[in-house]
Motif scaffolding. Structure first.
Motif, PDB file in Angstrom:
ATOM      1  N   TYR A  55       3.764   6.738  10.152  1.00 43.45           N
ATOM      2  CA  TYR A  55       2.640   6.318   9.307  1.00 43.45           C
ATOM      3  C   TYR A  55       3.029   5.268   8.274  1.00 43.45           C
ATOM      4  CZ  TYR A  55       0.160  10.318  11.241  1.00 43.45           C
ATOM      5  OH  TYR A  55      -0.432  11.206  12.091  1.00 43.45           O
ATOM      6  N   LYS A  56       4.311   5.000   8.134  1.00 37.49           N
ATOM      7  CA  LYS A  56       4.764   4.066   7.091  1.00 37.49           C
ATOM      8  C   LYS A  56       4.107   2.699   7.239  1.00 37.49           C
ATOM      9  CE  LYS A  56       8.933   1.953   5.138  1.00 37.49           C
ATOM     10  NZ  LYS A  56      10.427   1.893   5.201  1.00 37.49           N
ATOM     11  N   GLN A  57       4.113   2.157   8.454  1.00 35.44           N
ATOM     12  CA  GLN A  57       3.531   0.831   8.662  1.00 35.44           C
ATOM     13  C   GLN A  57       2.023   0.861   8.446  1.00 35.44           C
ATOM     14  OE1 GLN A  57       5.420  -1.987   9.178  1.00 35.44           O
ATOM     15  NE2 GLN A  57       3.469  -3.021   8.751  1.00 35.44           N
ATOM     16  N   ALA A  58       1.383   1.979   8.745  1.00 36.14           N
ATOM     17  CA  ALA A  58      -0.060   2.092   8.531  1.00 36.14           C
ATOM     18  C   ALA A  58      -0.390   2.016   7.041  1.00 36.14           C
ATOM     19  CB  ALA A  58      -0.577   3.407   9.119  1.00 36.14           C
ATOM     20  N   ILE A  59       0.433   2.641   6.196  1.00 33.71           N
ATOM     21  CA  ILE A  59       0.235   2.537   4.749  1.00 33.71           C
ATOM     22  C   ILE A  59       0.401   1.095   4.308  1.00 33.71           C
ATOM     23  CG2 ILE A  59       1.171   3.193   2.494  1.00 33.71           C
ATOM     24  CD1 ILE A  59       2.023   5.864   3.842  1.00 33.71           C
ATOM     25  N   ILE A  60       1.446   0.446   4.781  1.00 39.38           N
ATOM     26  CA  ILE A  60       1.691  -0.957   4.412  1.00 39.38           C
ATOM     27  C   ILE A  60       0.525  -1.833   4.845  1.00 39.38           C
ATOM     28  CG2 ILE A  60       3.164  -2.951   4.919  1.00 39.38           C
ATOM     29  CD1 ILE A  60       5.531  -0.946   5.114  1.00 39.38           C
ATOM     30  N   ASP A  61       0.032  -1.629   6.068  1.00 36.02           N
ATOM     31  CA  ASP A  61      -1.077  -2.451   6.568  1.00 36.02           C
ATOM     32  C   ASP A  61      -2.353  -2.212   5.758  1.00 36.02           C
ATOM     33  OD1 ASP A  61       0.617  -3.462   8.466  1.00 36.02           O
ATOM     34  OD2 ASP A  61      -0.229  -2.338  10.145  1.00 36.02           O
ATOM     35  N   SER A  62      -2.613  -0.950   5.400  1.00 43.23           N
ATOM     36  CA  SER A  62      -3.800  -0.649   4.581  1.00 43.23           C
ATOM     37  C   SER A  62      -3.718  -1.361   3.241  1.00 43.23           C
ATOM     38  CB  SER A  62      -3.926   0.864   4.356  1.00 43.23           C
ATOM     39  OG  SER A  62      -4.149   1.543   5.568  1.00 43.23           O
ATOM     40  N   VAL A  63      -2.570  -1.272   2.609  1.00 38.76           N
ATOM     41  CA  VAL A  63      -2.407  -1.887   1.286  1.00 38.76           C
ATOM     42  C   VAL A  63      -2.509  -3.406   1.380  1.00 38.76           C
ATOM     43  CG1 VAL A  63      -0.787  -2.242  -0.614  1.00 38.76           C
ATOM     44  CG2 VAL A  63      -1.101   0.045   0.362  1.00 38.76           C
ATOM     45  N   LYS A  64      -2.010  -3.981   2.452  1.00 36.68           N
ATOM     46  CA  LYS A  64      -2.159  -5.429   2.633  1.00 36.68           C
ATOM     47  C   LYS A  64      -3.636  -5.813   2.720  1.00 36.68           C
ATOM     48  CE  LYS A  64       2.300  -6.552   4.757  1.00 36.68           C
ATOM     49  NZ  LYS A  64       3.008  -6.980   6.001  1.00 36.68           N
ATOM     50  N   SER A  65      -4.436  -4.996   3.391  1.00 38.27           N
ATOM     51  CA  SER A  65      -5.874  -5.256   3.446  1.00 38.27           C
ATOM     52  C   SER A  65      -6.498  -5.154   2.058  1.00 38.27           C
ATOM     53  CB  SER A  65      -6.566  -4.264   4.389  1.00 38.27           C
ATOM     54  OG  SER A  65      -6.252  -4.520   5.733  1.00 38.27           O
ATOM     55  N   PHE A  66      -6.096  -4.141   1.286  1.00 34.94           N
ATOM     56  CA  PHE A  66      -6.652  -3.964  -0.057  1.00 34.94           C
ATOM     57  C   PHE A  66      -6.306  -5.150  -0.959  1.00 34.94           C
ATOM     58  CE2 PHE A  66      -5.935   0.887   0.617  1.00 34.94           C
ATOM     59  CZ  PHE A  66      -7.032   0.940   1.464  1.00 34.94           C
ATOM     60  N   THR A  67      -5.041  -5.565  -0.914  1.00 35.45           N
ATOM     61  CA  THR A  67      -4.626  -6.662  -1.793  1.00 35.45           C
ATOM     62  C   THR A  67      -5.220  -7.994  -1.334  1.00 35.45           C
ATOM     63  OG1 THR A  67      -2.565  -6.860  -0.524  1.00 35.45           O
ATOM     64  CG2 THR A  67      -2.493  -5.536  -2.515  1.00 35.45           C
ATOM     65  N   LYS A  68      -5.341  -8.171  -0.027  1.00 37.24           N
ATOM     66  CA  LYS A  68      -5.982  -9.381   0.509  1.00 37.24           C
ATOM     67  C   LYS A  68      -7.410  -9.506  -0.002  1.00 37.24           C
ATOM     68  CE  LYS A  68      -7.391 -11.329   5.015  1.00 37.24           C
ATOM     69  NZ  LYS A  68      -7.356 -11.083   6.487  1.00 37.24           N
ATOM     70  N   SER A  69      -8.070  -8.364  -0.197  1.00 39.91           N
ATOM     71  CA  SER A  69      -9.454  -8.345  -0.684  1.00 39.91           C
ATOM     72  C   SER A  69      -9.532  -8.242  -2.207  1.00 39.91           C
ATOM     73  CB  SER A  69     -10.212  -7.172  -0.046  1.00 39.91           C
ATOM     74  OG  SER A  69     -10.215  -7.297   1.368  1.00 39.91           O
ATOM     75  N   ASN A  70      -8.369  -8.321  -2.868  1.00 34.90           N
ATOM     76  CA  ASN A  70      -8.312  -8.365  -4.333  1.00 34.90           C
ATOM     77  C   ASN A  70      -8.875  -7.091  -4.977  1.00 34.90           C
ATOM     78  OD1 ASN A  70      -7.491  -9.758  -6.678  1.00 34.90           O
ATOM     79  ND2 ASN A  70      -9.590 -10.435  -7.077  1.00 34.90           N
ATOM     80  N   ILE A  71      -8.695  -5.951  -4.314  1.00 38.69           N
ATOM     81  CA  ILE A  71      -9.195  -4.689  -4.859  1.00 38.69           C
ATOM     82  C   ILE A  71      -8.393  -4.326  -6.110  1.00 38.69           C
ATOM     83  CG2 ILE A  71      -9.495  -2.230  -4.392  1.00 38.69           C
ATOM     84  CD1 ILE A  71     -11.417  -4.069  -2.853  1.00 38.69           C
ATOM     85  N   ASP A  72      -9.084  -3.941  -7.168  1.00 37.59           N
ATOM     86  CA  ASP A  72      -8.430  -3.692  -8.459  1.00 37.59           C
ATOM     87  C   ASP A  72      -7.685  -2.370  -8.514  1.00 37.59           C
ATOM     88  OD1 ASP A  72      -9.371  -6.057  -9.925  1.00 37.59           O
ATOM     89  OD2 ASP A  72     -11.363  -5.176  -9.662  1.00 37.59           O
ATOM     90  N   VAL A  73      -8.271  -1.321  -7.943  1.00 32.92           N
ATOM     91  CA  VAL A  73      -7.622  -0.006  -7.928  1.00 32.92           C
ATOM     92  C   VAL A  73      -7.531   0.446  -6.478  1.00 32.92           C
ATOM     93  CG1 VAL A  73      -7.693   2.386  -8.703  1.00 32.92           C
ATOM     94  CG2 VAL A  73      -8.530   0.573 -10.216  1.00 32.92           C
ATOM     95  N   ILE A  74      -6.313   0.487  -5.963  1.00 26.50           N
ATOM     96  CA  ILE A  74      -6.100   0.808  -4.556  1.00 26.50           C
ATOM     97  C   ILE A  74      -5.588   2.230  -4.422  1.00 26.50           C
ATOM     98  CG2 ILE A  74      -5.630  -1.602  -4.021  1.00 26.50           C
ATOM     99  CD1 ILE A  74      -2.625  -0.795  -3.801  1.00 26.50           C
ATOM    100  N   CYS A  75      -5.428   2.674  -3.167  1.00 29.87           N
ATOM    101  CA  CYS A  75      -4.758   3.944  -2.888  1.00 29.87           C
ATOM    102  C   CYS A  75      -3.822   3.713  -1.712  1.00 29.87           C
ATOM    103  CB  CYS A  75      -5.776   5.049  -2.607  1.00 29.87           C
ATOM    104  SG  CYS A  75      -6.672   4.853  -1.054  1.00 29.87           S
TER     105      CYS A  75
END
Length: 324
Positions: free
Chosen positions: A35-55
């Motif tokens: 699941y490690k890469q899945a977490i990284i990929d999710s966070v990349k999507s969040f940061t790409k979309s400039n989300i202020d508070v991520i998980c």
């Protein structure tokens, strides 16, 4: 008006098989994390979309099994969760390592992401943060079959809340800027709301960081009581449940709680109309008349195609830039 964006929880994910030599060696030692890469990929999507508070993307399974698989007193057989003993805290924090990986990934892309970020600084757009996400005690117990120990669900819910306190405190210590408690079962009326309230407050009163309670579904029978919960904010589904706007209008009484505005429809398998999203936000803001608001998807997005989920997240940033 200050608008910040966040995600609710689950995000489209895949598990990843060990392919490189190093990964295969790690797998042979029983240490490989699919699941490690899945977490990284999710966070990349969040940061790409400039989300202020991520998980962390809540990628390790459904919202019940993530916690039931680790907290003492549960067993999972044939995809069914059973309570077979007294519920006590997990031996080790369940989601702290995932939060730390999410932070490391986000920080490498955008230095504005901070551990222990201040909510005030996030609203002023000086910092971005990462929150911990917990499935609530009422939802966890009502999603499980009681086979031993408990004769009343009420007492299982309270023990579940006490176990989740330990997790919330670990997330706070690790640098979470807030804790989100997911309680979809509250809107169903499956439990006496006074029991749910006490359980949520056991958790919220155990930490010093802001606590947001996310309740999706129809609010008709519960909103008045939810406004009395001792939490810093409430997050609701407004896009897919537009009737909740009228319920809020009839119930709102100048509460000082933050309101998270679910404004993109996570049941819709396409990217929402931006003007409709903005109108949903505006309708809620016209009721609560607050200067600081949070916008987010209605619910988690695990079941959506990833490109659709990313498109929905980008809408949130567009609305923040456009204003209301």
């Amino acid at each position: 008006m200050n608008i910040i964006t966040t995600v609710v929880g689950s995000y489209p994910t895949n598990t990843f098989q060990a392919e490189s030599i190093n990964d295969k060696i790690t797998q042979s030692l029983g240490l490989y994390d699919p699941y490690k890469q899945a977490i990284i990929d999710s966070v990349k999507s969040f940061t790409k979309s400039n989300i202020d508070v991520i998980c962390d993307g809540q990628v390790r399974g459904d919202m019940v099994k993530i916690f039931a698989s680790k907290i003492n007193g549960f067993k999972i057989e044939d995809n069914t969760v059973y309570i077979n003993g007294k519920i006590t805290p997990a031996a080790h924090p369940i989601s702290v390592k995932d939060l730390q990986l999410a932070y490391k990934t986000a920080k490498s892309i955008n230095p504005s992401y901070k551990l222990h970020a201040s909510l005030d600084a996030i609203f002023e757009h000086e910092e971005k943060g990462i929150k911990g996400v917990l499935t609530g005690p009422t939802t966890l117990i009502h999603s499980s079959m009681i086979s031993k120990f408990y004769t009343e669900k009420e007492y299982a819910i309270y023990d579940m809340a006490k176990a989740l306190c330990v997790e919330a405190q670990a997330l706070e210590k690790a640098g979470a800027c807030a804790i989100q408690i997911d309680e979809p079962f509250i809107s169903t009326g499956a439990e006496d709301i006074k029991v749910s309230k006490k359980a949520v407050e056991i958790i919220s009163e155990s930490v010093d960081i802001p606590v947001m309670l996310h309740v999706c579904g129809d609010l008709k029978d519960v909103l008045k009581e939810l406004l009395t919960f001792n939490v810093d904010g409430l997050d609701f589904e407004f896009s897919g449940m537009p009737q909740n706007i009228d319920i809020l209008r009839k119930t709102w009484h100048n509460s000082k709680k933050l309101i998270g505005i679910g404004c993109v429809n996570t049941k819709l398998d396409e990217i929402d109309d931006e003007d409709k999203v903005q109108n949903t936000v505006k309708q809620v803001v016209d009721i609560i008349k607050e200067d600081n608001i949070i916008i987010d998807p209605d619910c988690g997005m695990r079941m959506l195609p990833k490109d659709i989920a990313e498109g929905k997240l980008k809408l949130l940033d567009n609305i923040k830039e456009r204003g209301v």
